[in-house]
Design a protein around this motif. Sequence first.
Motif, PDB file in Angstrom:
ATOM      1  N   HIS A 174       0.970  -1.040  -0.018  1.00  0.00           N
ATOM      2  CA  HIS A 174       0.028   0.180  -0.152  1.00  0.00           C
ATOM      3  C   HIS A 174       0.798   1.222  -0.008  1.00  0.00           C
ATOM      4  N   ASP A 219       4.507   6.555  -2.930  1.00  0.00           N
ATOM      5  CA  ASP A 219       3.733   6.382  -3.969  1.00  0.00           C
ATOM      6  C   ASP A 219       4.635   6.210  -5.211  1.00  0.00           C
ATOM      7  N   ASP A 274      -0.932  -1.762  -4.520  1.00  0.00           N
ATOM      8  CA  ASP A 274      -1.616  -0.476  -4.931  1.00  0.00           C
ATOM      9  C   ASP A 274      -1.045  -0.400  -6.715  1.00  0.00           C
ATOM     10  N   TYR A 288      -6.439  -0.898  -6.609  1.00  0.00           N
ATOM     11  CA  TYR A 288      -5.644  -1.936  -6.198  1.00  0.00           C
ATOM     12  C   TYR A 288      -5.766  -3.021  -7.406  1.00  0.00           C
TER      13      TYR A 288
END
Length: 471
Positions: free
Chosen positions: A71, A108, A130, A354
């Motif tokens: 994540h 990210d 992710d 996801y």
Amino acid sequence: MKKSIYLGITLILAASTVLSACGDKDDKSSTETDTTQTATTTDTTEKTETPAKEEEPKKEEAEPFTVSLRHIQVADAQKFRKAILDDVVKKTEADVPGLTIELDGVEDQVNRFTKLPAEMAAGNPPKIFDLFGGAGDALKYAKAGRLLDLTPIIAELGIGDKFLNLNQFTLDGKVYGLPIGGSTEGFFYSKPLFEKYGIKEPTTWDELEAAADTLSKNKITPFAMGSKGAWVPNMLVNTLIGRYAGPEAIDGFPAGSQAWNSPEVVAAFSKYQEWEKKGYFTKGELGLEYADMLNQFVTGKAGMMFDGSWRSSVFKDQAQAGDLTNKVGFFTMPGVPNGKGNQLAVNGNYSNGYGFSADLKPEELTAVKAFIKNLYSEEMQLRGLLEDGLLPSMKLSDESIAKVEDPIVKQVMQILGNSGGAFSHFDSTVASDVYKESESQIQKLIAGKSSAQEVADAMQKVQEKALAAAK
């Protein structure tokens, strides 16, 4: 894609006017039934049978197993979304005997551009991760056979028709990822600073630049910016292109119908360069992270910040917003003079969510189904909207939408409802090489090493290579 995204936004706002598993591993319970021994007592007159006492059936212990979950909810600004994820993980572990979900939190950009591509190339991605939608990510991995086809799973769970827009995760009619929410991008502004300097919320291009000039004259940075991660300034570039070249330009790049070095796209880069020269952005922005940009804004050093609607939850949290708590407004970029296309169109995305590895054991597939069932529900979508300001990726009931009280979220939804359609971000439509080039070029523009025309020409060169490779 534009029409589909517009339809998704329309569906959200139609509702907002009211505001306006576990495929258990077979228990294989060994029902051990002892051969019933019948105790007999014999006398000369009658035979009495005493039934044996039955034992409770013994349940077989589930075999322990783990599922990895990558994540990106690693910063304080994502704490509300992380809390939702933690609750989903707990529920999923409780639903699936023997399951332990191992969380791996990664920033990210590191996940998207470094770790996940390497894992995909090696064929060993996490089981749940992710995933960004579009040609450069989800669709590329789907073509390579790395992603689980979710089409039968969402049909089995009865949620296949609940999503507002699955375009960026769909290839040849099959779904390979699920967006967790939607977003739009625009300007957050400090109400105290606007009030102090007599600035009204801009509704025209002239008013926007007049507001920037007023702030600058009073030694307040007009636009907070952290450009160390080039995706941050690219958000603003994308919407400038949508204004100058029109909403259709974003899908036109990968289709070959829109050139990066066309006069209208060059005009968008030129405006960005003009703002740089005027000192509208934070000094030293190339050394500042995304989090630094927020800090500039909440501490009153900048009057505005161009960012995604997902940031709204920060401004109701005293720990993050400080003195700016509940004192922030939001407006979309005004139309530009002589801009092409519909100047009321907004940036709208359903591109982050996801994905799941195509290489799953039976028990891992059971866990994935339970995770999807628990995360993609009305309850969790509503929590995302209320707690994190994340626009839903699924249809919500009128009753759920009516619970929204956050003024920024209401403002965002009103903007979407009054918009003239929506366009995606080019990072979800162009090939990976083209997007990487855009990050390199915007940083050169910011540093004054390239002109707007040179940036546009470099972009077109890489785009033409991508188009040739796709033939």
